[in-house]
Design an enzyme around this catalytic site. Structure first.
Site, PDB file in Angstrom:
ATOM      1  N   ARG A   1     -24.684  41.104  72.627  1.00  0.00           N
ATOM      2  CA  ARG A   1     -24.451  41.982  71.473  1.00  0.00           C
ATOM      3  C   ARG A   1     -25.709  42.139  70.603  1.00  0.00           C
ATOM      4  NH1 ARG A   1     -18.887  42.005  70.591  1.00  0.00           N
ATOM      5  NH2 ARG A   1     -19.181  43.980  69.524  1.00  0.00           N
TER       6      ARG A   1
ATOM      7  N   LYS B   1      -8.938  48.915  62.894  1.00  0.00           N
ATOM      8  CA  LYS B   1      -9.901  47.882  62.475  1.00  0.00           C
ATOM      9  C   LYS B   1     -11.328  48.440  62.538  1.00  0.00           C
ATOM     10  CE  LYS B   1     -11.251  44.795  65.633  1.00  0.00           C
ATOM     11  NZ  LYS B   1     -12.713  44.695  65.898  1.00  0.00           N
ATOM     12  N   ASN B   2     -11.647  49.131  63.634  1.00  0.00           N
ATOM     13  CA  ASN B   2     -13.038  49.549  63.840  1.00  0.00           C
ATOM     14  C   ASN B   2     -13.427  50.790  63.044  1.00  0.00           C
ATOM     15  OD1 ASN B   2     -13.307  47.335  65.430  1.00  0.00           O
ATOM     16  ND2 ASN B   2     -13.247  48.437  67.381  1.00  0.00           N
TER      17      ASN B   2
ATOM     18  N   ARG C   1      -7.686  38.587  64.716  1.00  0.00           N
ATOM     19  CA  ARG C   1      -8.837  39.338  64.186  1.00  0.00           C
ATOM     20  C   ARG C   1      -8.566  40.827  64.207  1.00  0.00           C
ATOM     21  NH1 ARG C   1     -14.593  37.641  66.337  1.00  0.00           N
ATOM     22  NH2 ARG C   1     -14.948  39.438  65.005  1.00  0.00           N
TER      23      ARG C   1
ATOM     24  N   ASP D   1     -12.525  48.573  75.210  1.00  0.00           N
ATOM     25  CA  ASP D   1     -11.565  47.758  74.457  1.00  0.00           C
ATOM     26  C   ASP D   1     -10.157  47.809  75.042  1.00  0.00           C
ATOM     27  OD1 ASP D   1     -13.000  48.336  71.140  1.00  0.00           O
ATOM     28  OD2 ASP D   1     -13.647  47.146  72.865  1.00  0.00           O
TER      29      ASP D   1
ATOM     30  N   CYS E   1     -21.510  36.958  71.135  1.00  0.00           N
ATOM     31  CA  CYS E   1     -20.113  36.534  71.008  1.00  0.00           C
ATOM     32  C   CYS E   1     -19.619  36.317  72.435  1.00  0.00           C
ATOM     33  CB  CYS E   1     -19.292  37.586  70.277  1.00  0.00           C
ATOM     34  SG  CYS E   1     -18.922  39.016  71.273  1.00  0.00           S
TER      35      CYS E   1
HETATM   36  C1  EPZ Z   1     -18.127  48.404  68.749  1.00  0.00           C
HETATM   37  O1  EPZ Z   1     -18.960  47.282  68.914  1.00  0.00           O
HETATM   38  C2  EPZ Z   1     -16.724  47.868  68.574  1.00  0.00           C
HETATM   39  N1  EPZ Z   1     -16.668  47.037  67.376  1.00  0.00           N
HETATM   40  C3  EPZ Z   1     -16.315  47.055  69.797  1.00  0.00           C
HETATM   41  O2  EPZ Z   1     -14.956  46.672  69.614  1.00  0.00           O
HETATM   42  C4  EPZ Z   1     -16.413  47.953  71.028  1.00  0.00           C
HETATM   43  O3  EPZ Z   1     -16.120  47.192  72.182  1.00  0.00           O
HETATM   44  C5  EPZ Z   1     -17.826  48.535  71.142  1.00  0.00           C
HETATM   45  O4  EPZ Z   1     -18.167  49.235  69.931  1.00  0.00           O
HETATM   46  C6  EPZ Z   1     -17.950  49.522  72.300  1.00  0.00           C
HETATM   47  O5  EPZ Z   1     -17.022  50.566  72.126  1.00  0.00           O
HETATM   48  C7  EPZ Z   1     -16.627  47.641  66.159  1.00  0.00           C
HETATM   49  O6  EPZ Z   1     -16.616  48.849  66.057  1.00  0.00           O
HETATM   50  C8  EPZ Z   1     -16.573  46.728  64.969  1.00  0.00           C
HETATM   51  P1  EPZ Z   1     -22.052  48.928  70.699  1.00  0.00           P
HETATM   52  P2  EPZ Z   1     -20.569  47.467  68.841  1.00  0.00           P
HETATM   53  O7  EPZ Z   1     -23.180  48.752  69.738  1.00  0.00           O
HETATM   54  O8  EPZ Z   1     -20.894  48.582  67.930  1.00  0.00           O
HETATM   55  C9  EPZ Z   1     -25.599  47.553  73.517  1.00  0.00           C
HETATM   56  C10 EPZ Z   1     -13.127  45.228  69.593  1.00  0.00           C
HETATM   57  O9  EPZ Z   1     -12.554  44.692  70.556  1.00  0.00           O
HETATM   58  N2  EPZ Z   1     -26.404  47.512  72.288  1.00  0.00           N
HETATM   59  O10 EPZ Z   1     -21.452  50.277  70.857  1.00  0.00           O
HETATM   60  O11 EPZ Z   1     -21.160  46.139  68.592  1.00  0.00           O
HETATM   61  C11 EPZ Z   1     -24.510  46.497  73.519  1.00  0.00           C
HETATM   62  O12 EPZ Z   1     -25.014  45.260  73.997  1.00  0.00           O
HETATM   63  C12 EPZ Z   1     -14.637  45.278  69.561  1.00  0.00           C
HETATM   64  O13 EPZ Z   1     -12.542  45.789  68.629  1.00  0.00           O
HETATM   65  C13 EPZ Z   1     -27.751  47.203  72.380  1.00  0.00           C
HETATM   66  O14 EPZ Z   1     -28.281  46.961  73.472  1.00  0.00           O
HETATM   67  O15 EPZ Z   1     -20.889  47.911  70.321  1.00  0.00           O
HETATM   68  C14 EPZ Z   1     -23.476  47.094  74.442  1.00  0.00           C
HETATM   69  O16 EPZ Z   1     -23.865  46.837  75.790  1.00  0.00           O
HETATM   70  C15 EPZ Z   1     -15.268  44.457  70.665  1.00  0.00           C
HETATM   71  N3  EPZ Z   1     -28.507  47.166  71.245  1.00  0.00           N
HETATM   72  C16 EPZ Z   1     -23.591  48.589  74.193  1.00  0.00           C
HETATM   73  O17 EPZ Z   1     -24.873  48.769  73.568  1.00  0.00           O
HETATM   74  C17 EPZ Z   1     -27.968  47.447  70.014  1.00  0.00           C
HETATM   75  O18 EPZ Z   1     -28.716  47.419  69.008  1.00  0.00           O
HETATM   76  C18 EPZ Z   1     -22.505  49.136  73.268  1.00  0.00           C
HETATM   77  O19 EPZ Z   1     -22.507  48.343  72.105  1.00  0.00           O
HETATM   78  C19 EPZ Z   1     -26.593  47.764  69.933  1.00  0.00           C
HETATM   79  C20 EPZ Z   1     -25.831  47.797  71.076  1.00  0.00           C
END
Ligand code: EPZ
Length: 424
Positions: free
Chosen positions: A125, A22-23, A403, A311, A120
């Site tokens: 996020r 998915k990701n 999802r 995850d 979410c």
């Molecule tokens: C991706 O989400 C995945 N989703 C998530 O999978 C996964 O848990 C996550 O990466 C971490 O591996 C997809 O790829 C569609 P991040 P993403 O930006 O990109 C902070 C699932 O279960 N952050 O890597 O949204 C954020 O709050 C889902 O399949 C900021 O502060 O995660 C978090 O603490 C859930 N500012 C950390 O970074 C930003 O602009 C990592 O988030 C962006 C992120």
């Protein structure tokens, strides 16, 4: 609404075919916005999030055809007729990864409006790192009435970007924006997840030279607005789906074989399962797990790839309830990713939470009852617990599960689990 009714399983037997990731699919679908040709994507998982993003692209004017069942989940996306550049709240709120269209649309059209995804269940996020990087590339960004209004009047310019935090979709968004930018963009502290690696590999094969793929420093040589010709490609296997079924085998003490899987993407997960007592037979595209009768306790800290993935945290927490001893699991990425704990406690699990650290006193018998899914991976943790709980467990609100898991109940039924989808 649907729910899953699951009875305590005797040991499972057989094979489970892993679907496309998915990701990986989500950024690769958004990447079609950078193409001048119709892009064929194979091995897409048949899950709600993919359909949501395809619907978003269709709303923007792209032509998306999908043959889900007929031939290996193929879709073709033609964005030559894409005219709209506004991703509206009604879709973005259902799937925050819609933010992935921001970089490509801005790079191609010079303007874009995307509803702020909002938080979410698992956390705030934010997308501040995405926006800050685009501004460094020359975008002018305003946030009004819940929408990100981005324009790049003089196009996007390559520059040096250092992410304060490792962000998976942030890295994907900026890689795609940089692909059409004028000049070279360097991203330092880039995400190294396999899903980001595949995006870089496909772009690199489509004429966007990217140096440092799979490392924390990416160098993207932009085409200065020239659209890409993208050959057909197949989505990599879903490492989180695979990890979930490995946990299902471990918790039910079943020997299972996963097919169409890449063990190279599961190093930290397999290593932790080995610590807990499982053994493995691994080939190029299969993993057979030989679980131990006694599950050993474990210590886990979730971090970015290649360390242990957040995850998989919920699934291992469910497994740890059956370990012979006390396990410690620390969640470092998201601020609210323990919502499965209260539901597991209702099944009889002995877990205590102290901030971001869960202490799981294993060896508890779980009892089936009604439980409620709260987010995608929490849902799968409840399914795992239900497989070993005495009696019957009804898992409600499984739209969360739908999802990200393709045909979960069929895949588990095929290896002997007593699981069925019913209507409330
Ligand atoms: C991706 O989400 C995945 N989703 C998530 O999978 C996964 O848990 C996550 O990466 C971490 O591996 C997809 O790829 C569609 P991040 P993403 O930006 O990109 C902070 C699932 O279960 N952050 O890597 O949204 C954020 O709050 C889902 O399949 C900021 O502060 O995660 C978090 O603490 C859930 N500012 C950390 O970074 C930003 O602009 C990592 O988030 C962006 C992120």
């Amino acid at each position: 609404m649907d729910y899953l009714q699951i009875k305590k399983a005797s040991p499972l037997h057989g094979e489970i075919k892993i679907s496309g990731a998915k990701n990986a699919s989500l950024p690769l679908i958004a990447m079609a916005i950078l193409a001048k040709n119709s892009v064929e994507i194979r091995n897409l998982p048949n899950v709600a999030d993919i359909k949501t993003l395809l619907k978003l692209l269709s709303n923007l004017g792209a032509k998306c055809s999908s043959a889900w069942a007929e031939n290996n989940n193929v879709t073709t996306i033609d964005t030559s007729s894409l005219t709209q550049t506004k991703a509206t709240y009604d879709i973005v709120r259902t799937m925050r990864a819609s933010i992935l269209v921001l970089g490509p649309i801005l790079a191609r059209f010079g303007h874009c409006e995307v509803s702020l995804p909002g938080g979410c269940a698992i956390g705030q996020r934010p997308v501040d790192l995405h926006l800050k990087a685009l501004e460094q590339m020359g975008a002018v960004i305003n946030i009004e009435a819940g929408y990100i209004h981005a324009i790049a009047p003089n196009g996007l310019k390559g520059c040096d970007i250092i992410f304060d935090k490792i962000t998976v979709t942030g890295t994907a968004n900026i890689v795609m924006a940089a692909a059409l930018a004028d000049g070279i963009t360097t991203i330092t502290n880039a995400a190294r997840e396999p899903e980001v690696v595949q995006l870089c590999e496909i772009l690199n094969a489509s004429g966007v030279q990217i140096d440092g793929i799979a490392t924390a420093v990416l160098k993207i040589h932009g085409t200065n607005g020239r659209l890409l010709h993208i050959e057909p490609f197949s989505i990599i296997p879903d490492r989180i789906e695979a990890g979930t079924y490995l946990c299902a085998a471990a918790i039910t003490r079943s020997e299972l074989t996963l097919t169409d899987v890449n063990a190279g993407h599961l190093g930290a997960v397999i290593s932790k399962l080995q610590e807990m007592g499982s053994k493995f037979t691994i080939t190029d595209n299969t993993i057979t797990i030989h679980p131990s009768e006694v599950i050993k306790p474990v210590k886990i800290v979730t971090q970015e790839y290649p360390a242990f993935p957040t995850d998989m945290q919920a699934q291992f927490l469910a497994l740890a309830t059956q370990a012979d001893g006390t396990s410690i699991i620390e969640e470092r990425l998201f601020e609210n990713r323990f919502m499965h704990v209260s539901e597991l406690q209702r099944m009889g699990a002995n877990i205590s939470l102290n901030g971001h650290v869960a202490t799981i006193n294993g060896g508890t018998k779980l009892s089936g009852t009604d439980v409620m899914a709260t987010d995608l991976r929490a849902s799968s943790a409840l399914v795992l617990a239900a497989l070993v709980a005495d009696g019957i467990t009804d898992v409600h609100r499984i739209y969360h599960l739908d999802r990200g898991y393709d045909s979960l109940e069929q895949k588990l039924q095929n290896v002997g689990a007593d699981i069925k989808r019913l209507k409330e």
